[in-house]
Design an enzyme around this catalytic site. Sequence first.
Site, short mmCIF file in Angstrom:
data_model
loop_
_atom_site.label_atom_id
_atom_site.label_comp_id
_atom_site.label_asym_id
_atom_site.label_seq_id
_atom_site.Cartn_x
_atom_site.Cartn_y
_atom_site.Cartn_z
N GLU A 142 -11.18 -18.66 -104.50
CA GLU A 142 -11.86 -17.89 -103.46
C GLU A 142 -13.22 -17.37 -103.95
OE1 GLU A 142 -9.21 -14.86 -101.97
OE2 GLU A 142 -8.25 -16.27 -100.62
N GLU A 298 -3.33 -21.00 -98.77
CA GLU A 298 -2.64 -19.72 -98.95
C GLU A 298 -2.39 -19.09 -97.60
OE1 GLU A 298 -4.37 -16.73 -101.42
OE2 GLU A 298 -5.01 -18.18 -102.91
#
Length: 694
Positions: A142, A298
């Site tokens: 991320e 995710e």
Amino acid sequence: MLYGADYNPDQWPEEVWDEDVRLMQEAGVNIVSLGIFAWSRIQPAEDTWDFEWLDTVIGKLHAGGIAVNLATATASPPPWVSATYPETLPADESGASYWPGSRQHFAPSSPTYRRLAGELVRRLAERYAHHPAVVMWHVGNEFGCHLWMDFSDAARDAYRGWLEGRYATIDALNDAWGTSFWSQRYGAFDEIFPPRLAPYSHNPSSMLDWRRFTSDMLLECYLMERAILLEAGASQPITTNFMGPFKPADYRRWAPFMDVIADDCYPDPANPHRVRDAAFQRDLIRSLKPDTPWLLWEQATDAVNWRPANPGKRPGALMAETAQSVARGADGIMFFQWRQSRAGSEKFHSAMLPHAGTETRTWDAVTELGARLKALPALPAPGRDAHVGLVFDWENWWAVEERDHPTEIDYLALVLDWYGAFHERGIQVDVIAPEEAGLGYDVVVAPTLYLLRDEGATALTAFVRGGGTLLTGPFTDIVDGHDQFRDGGFLTQLADVLGLRFEDFGALAGTSAGASGVGALNGQAVQAARAAAAAGTAEFALDGVAHLGRLVAESVHATSATVVSAFRTGARAGSPALTRHAFGDGEAWYVATQPAGTGLGAVVDAVVAASGVRPVVAGLPAGVEAARRGDLVTLINHGDARVEIAIDGTDAETGVDTALVVLEPQGVAFVMSPERAEASAAPADATRRTAVAP
Ligand code: GLA
């Protein structure tokens, strides 16, 4: 269909690893993302490397038939990095350091960070590039997640170099930034700083470049790691996890360097718009690389830990949210994380394997989901099944949300409102750049395209000329790619297409993004309310129904456009609120305000009716979502009532023919129902955009 989770065995003693593999098999897991935060375990000191534990874990997973998406582990430098090399630490706007103790405490442009991270990646790549268990690489994690901007000295130096690369001469930069204003003219690149804390607004053109630079620095980190992996002979797909509409990183620029797009999505159970917002995110992600199925990398099995209150999901919501991803192009469903942590900041975050064990609602949901995904047949690449393209552009996002504008605009919220009107009507949408207008859409919606690049203007013009329907406005076509007005006023690129002349903005006090009064002095709020009352509201009507505008009521003049609706109240009374204009073989609509509430849907209805675009499934009950992916139609009941939907096709999980689908609340059906089969039964003029008949 990939199914699995982040796997952090470094948080656990070796004794649980066998149990992990056994339970993964039970849950239907076939892949894990391994070692995302394992840097300190792999390299406990600068000259100490420990790969044995990783060899063991990978070996056990491989023996258990579970593939590995191997992380490069660079997202959280170990304590020794920060202590030995403080120059790797990022800084905030005031120049104060961010310190270690959490994660992502690295300056993306720091040469030392890049050297150390690069060495870690090189060692991992050399050791595992040819390991049969490793089927994918997970670079960093991320990028930019917690640190939206870095104002460190490393960033300062890199920024100067980046600007020199972009402009070559300081005069070119001075022109692009309009530095004659407020005595900002630079004599050399070394005089430039990041936009650190200043007494008042920074130069907006510089802010736009700063945003571009920030995105590019994160991308450079990714590309550096990717290059090292490739150099070491890695032939597996390489990716990193995106975060949907994430402002700091222009993912459209990143997408060509991702072998497959991976995305993290955590719908907030308390958000009344969570279905719409998640659908938009998945459509955005699919549209970044439509020829390759993407991966939901995710999501949470239940509650997260990072919102002020963290309610769990409603029963069935996990399946419903997952189905939304599959429907909109995903070929992998993953979670953060496999086994719930027992220590650390995320110990209250749900996982596939809860701390409370397998006799839990979560475990039941996880195993059931694994079984249902396994039953699905191979699905086609998503492609461009949508007939509507909704423009969402990062550079515009950055520019439109700069300070000192006629009104404050929350661009993402505004785009989500437009998206929602199509989503509510069951009309599938791709999320595109203006330059992608010509890729086969019937309708392109370009809300508030304040910054319009030359290429975007050319593509939108060609799209309408070639027969497409464009809906745009308000606050569109105002500045160029440097955030400067163009010569000749506003709507300089699209005036001919729209048949309009633009005169003035007309901000509506009290209706902007910041108009809730939060942060405003009482006096200002009172002043705003008085101004709103004095100006009156911006009301317009469609089909006899009155609607209100917000943000702005622009003054536009129809040169050759037809006025569909004029403002009925306020300072703009009598002036066009909604126009349409035939141009070439197509048509262009302009809305001179941001319709509030039902007005937005009314404008969309008008454009949809004129263009003939149809929903995926006509006549769906409220709360039921439908999306098409090739022959697969996914139906999801987000509502509270049981519903029945007539649809001809084959149940994708069982292979049984079906004509009627019954969905309980949160129920999901995957139906193979080819568009062309129905199309042949539909009237000829409806074939391309046909709906599956109810
Ligand atoms: C992000 C991160 C994960 C984890 C989750 C928690 O997606 O990538 O490491 O922190 O959030 O929701």
